[in-house]
Design a protein around this motif. Sequence first.
Motif, PDB file in Angstrom:
ATOM      1  N   LYS A   1      -4.475  -5.675   5.889  1.00  0.00           N
ATOM      2  CA  LYS A   1      -4.438  -4.003   6.192  1.00  0.00           C
ATOM      3  C   LYS A   1      -4.916  -3.270   7.107  1.00  0.00           C
ATOM      4  N   ALA A   2      -6.258  -4.004   7.765  1.00  0.00           N
ATOM      5  CA  ALA A   2      -6.425  -3.493   9.403  1.00  0.00           C
ATOM      6  C   ALA A   2      -6.401  -4.468   9.661  1.00  0.00           C
ATOM      7  N   ASP A   3      -5.357  -5.082   9.633  1.00  0.00           N
ATOM      8  CA  ASP A   3      -4.714  -5.917  11.349  1.00  0.00           C
ATOM      9  C   ASP A   3      -4.738  -5.278  12.300  1.00  0.00           C
ATOM     10  N   PRO A   4      -4.720  -4.574  13.643  1.00  0.00           N
ATOM     11  CA  PRO A   4      -4.827  -3.843  14.471  1.00  0.00           C
ATOM     12  C   PRO A   4      -3.110  -3.488  14.534  1.00  0.00           C
ATOM     13  N   ARG A   5      -2.515  -4.632  14.366  1.00  0.00           N
ATOM     14  CA  ARG A   5      -0.728  -4.268  14.566  1.00  0.00           C
ATOM     15  C   ARG A   5      -0.750  -3.601  13.202  1.00  0.00           C
ATOM     16  N   VAL A   6      -0.870  -3.656  12.249  1.00  0.00           N
ATOM     17  CA  VAL A   6      -0.260  -3.102  11.360  1.00  0.00           C
ATOM     18  C   VAL A   6      -0.655  -1.205  11.201  1.00  0.00           C
ATOM     19  N   VAL A   7      -2.108  -1.071  12.232  1.00  0.00           N
ATOM     20  CA  VAL A   7      -1.911  -0.027  12.182  1.00  0.00           C
ATOM     21  C   VAL A   7      -1.559   0.603  13.554  1.00  0.00           C
ATOM     22  N   GLU A   8      -0.932  -0.027  14.674  1.00  0.00           N
ATOM     23  CA  GLU A   8      -0.484   0.479  14.864  1.00  0.00           C
ATOM     24  C   GLU A   8       1.178   0.635  14.938  1.00  0.00           C
ATOM     25  N   ALA A   9       1.157  -0.196  13.637  1.00  0.00           N
ATOM     26  CA  ALA A   9       2.870   0.326  13.328  1.00  0.00           C
ATOM     27  C   ALA A   9       2.691   1.218  12.686  1.00  0.00           C
ATOM     28  N   LYS A  10       1.783   2.216  11.572  1.00  0.00           N
ATOM     29  CA  LYS A  10       1.573   2.939  11.356  1.00  0.00           C
ATOM     30  C   LYS A  10       1.488   4.783  12.274  1.00  0.00           C
ATOM     31  N   ARG A  11       0.650   3.737  13.144  1.00  0.00           N
ATOM     32  CA  ARG A  11       0.716   4.834  13.802  1.00  0.00           C
ATOM     33  C   ARG A  11       1.663   5.317  15.059  1.00  0.00           C
ATOM     34  N   LEU A  12       2.874   4.593  14.785  1.00  0.00           N
ATOM     35  CA  LEU A  12       4.229   4.513  15.493  1.00  0.00           C
ATOM     36  C   LEU A  12       5.065   4.848  14.835  1.00  0.00           C
ATOM     37  N   LEU A  13       4.819   4.693  13.106  1.00  0.00           N
ATOM     38  CA  LEU A  13       6.150   5.211  12.907  1.00  0.00           C
ATOM     39  C   LEU A  13       5.636   6.762  12.455  1.00  0.00           C
ATOM     40  N   ARG A  14       4.206   7.412  11.965  1.00  0.00           N
ATOM     41  CA  ARG A  14       4.042   8.925  11.945  1.00  0.00           C
ATOM     42  C   ARG A  14       4.788   9.686  13.167  1.00  0.00           C
ATOM     43  N   GLU A  15       4.784   8.764  14.475  1.00  0.00           N
ATOM     44  CA  GLU A  15       5.245   9.548  14.983  1.00  0.00           C
ATOM     45  C   GLU A  15       6.441  10.183  15.425  1.00  0.00           C
ATOM     46  N   ALA A  16       6.192   8.396  15.123  1.00  0.00           N
ATOM     47  CA  ALA A  16       7.928   8.780  15.218  1.00  0.00           C
ATOM     48  C   ALA A  16       8.968   9.580  14.324  1.00  0.00           C
ATOM     49  N   LEU A  17       8.713   9.593  13.012  1.00  0.00           N
ATOM     50  CA  LEU A  17       8.678  10.676  12.328  1.00  0.00           C
ATOM     51  C   LEU A  17       8.459  12.328  12.268  1.00  0.00           C
ATOM     52  N   ALA A  18       6.889  12.316  12.830  1.00  0.00           N
ATOM     53  CA  ALA A  18       6.683  13.865  13.472  1.00  0.00           C
ATOM     54  C   ALA A  18       7.674  14.382  13.789  1.00  0.00           C
TER      55      ALA A  18
END
Length: 470
Positions: free
Chosen positions: A12-29
């Motif tokens: 969960k803390a893996d930077p790739r997971v954190v970045e993937a979540k950020r990208l998902l949030r950005e795309a969704l918004a």
Amino acid sequence: MDQPKLTAEMLKADPRVVEAKRLLREALAEHSEKLARRDPLPELQADYEAALSQFADLRGNPLYYPFLGSGIGRGSLVELADGSVKYDMISGIGVHVCGHSLPELVDVLTDAAIEDTVMQGNLQQNRESLEVCQRLVTLARGQGAPIDHCFLTSSGAMANENALKILFQHRTGSHRILAFDHAFAGRSIVLSQITDRPRYRAGLPATIPVDFVPFYNPDAGEESQHDAVAALRMYLTRYPGAHCGFIMELVQGEGGYRTAPKSFFAALCEELRSASVPIYFDEIQTFGRTLAPFAYQMLGLDQYADIVTVGKMTQVCATLFGGAMNPKPGLLSQTFTSSTTALLAAKYILDRLQHGGFYGPDGRNAQIHRRFCIRFEKLNQRHPELIRGPFGVGGMVALTALDGSAAAAKRVLTELFSAGVIAFAAGSDPTRIRFLPSLLAVSDDEIEAVCDILEQTLLRSHQESSGSPA
Ligand SMILES: Cc1ncc(COP(=O)(O)O)c(C=O)c1O
């Protein structure tokens, strides 16, 4: 010294997971923010109608509404696969409390997507199953209700079935149940006996004797309380020791958004206590929506809560009960308690509800109700023939439209749907129109826009039915 971290925590803390979540949030918004109320797109119409007709064939009956979601929305807005964007004021009958495409929730659900299993159940409960139980019991005990245990399940009907099993075992040999007129308890064979709608049990065997007590009638006031207590006493005398419990919705949902003062319920609860009949609050529709997390808390009936069921906006359903009722091992078990996504969503929602200022006379739920009420009252002053109400409490809002007939409600609902607002019917005689907005998402502007559409729709519907301008 630092404790070694679990591999799951490292993931969960893996930077790739954190970045993937950020990208998902950005795309969704980026995509969802483009959404605004919109009519269907003509170029999608033929495929949409074909899909609906195929769905009707496959399930054997058409859907109530021609609703096939595309999978995105924003707040109360939802996009349908015909390209239309509508205000969702029913939220899957009270389920989608976060509205549509809430970025924070998508974040939480991404954690679920990378967990090891889709479903959790009797042989695999991940930590969130425990955490949801802890939150529900803590909330339920908030004002002193004697609740110690929580058994999770995947539907409101199963939560009620489990409650009935607990009650029958607790009162072995007591096979009758007490319920209110207009009750709704769910769609299993037993629950459809408790549900006060003959159509919902047409052709089904009678499996459990149900004694119906009249619900509160606001026009009769104290007399109504007297009648209900008299009916209860009559059943308790006629069938001594035969009742496993009294199932109560403190704000009746399917029954038409009826409620009663504390004194009405307390008088019945006192009779039940004297007869040692357990009290069972079905909060599957009310949980989270009234002026306290549980309607029994709003009404100050905590001491009577022997067994309580929740569902809908909790995503995961549950039966909550006191230590004295704890069933013997073997009575309750399920392959599925719920999905990992539902469990993580439940945790998020319970935390938001508890700490988000939703409760009390000036909490968000009360504000939402007031905003609808102000608009209904204004409409009523100008066009008293169009609506009566409001009914319900907090995030449960209803009105009676036109002559209150089932046909009028259906007509108004269908016209509202076409005009871009999704609501639903409740009760019979009169059949009301109900709104269950997404409490965590609905904005004041959305409520205003919905009330504008409602007003235009009612005026049009009234003109069409009476043949004259309203
Ligand atoms: C008061 C009440 N009890 C039980 C149920 C059944 O829940 P489910 O449809 O999740 O089985 C409902 C659903 O509308 C309800 O409103």
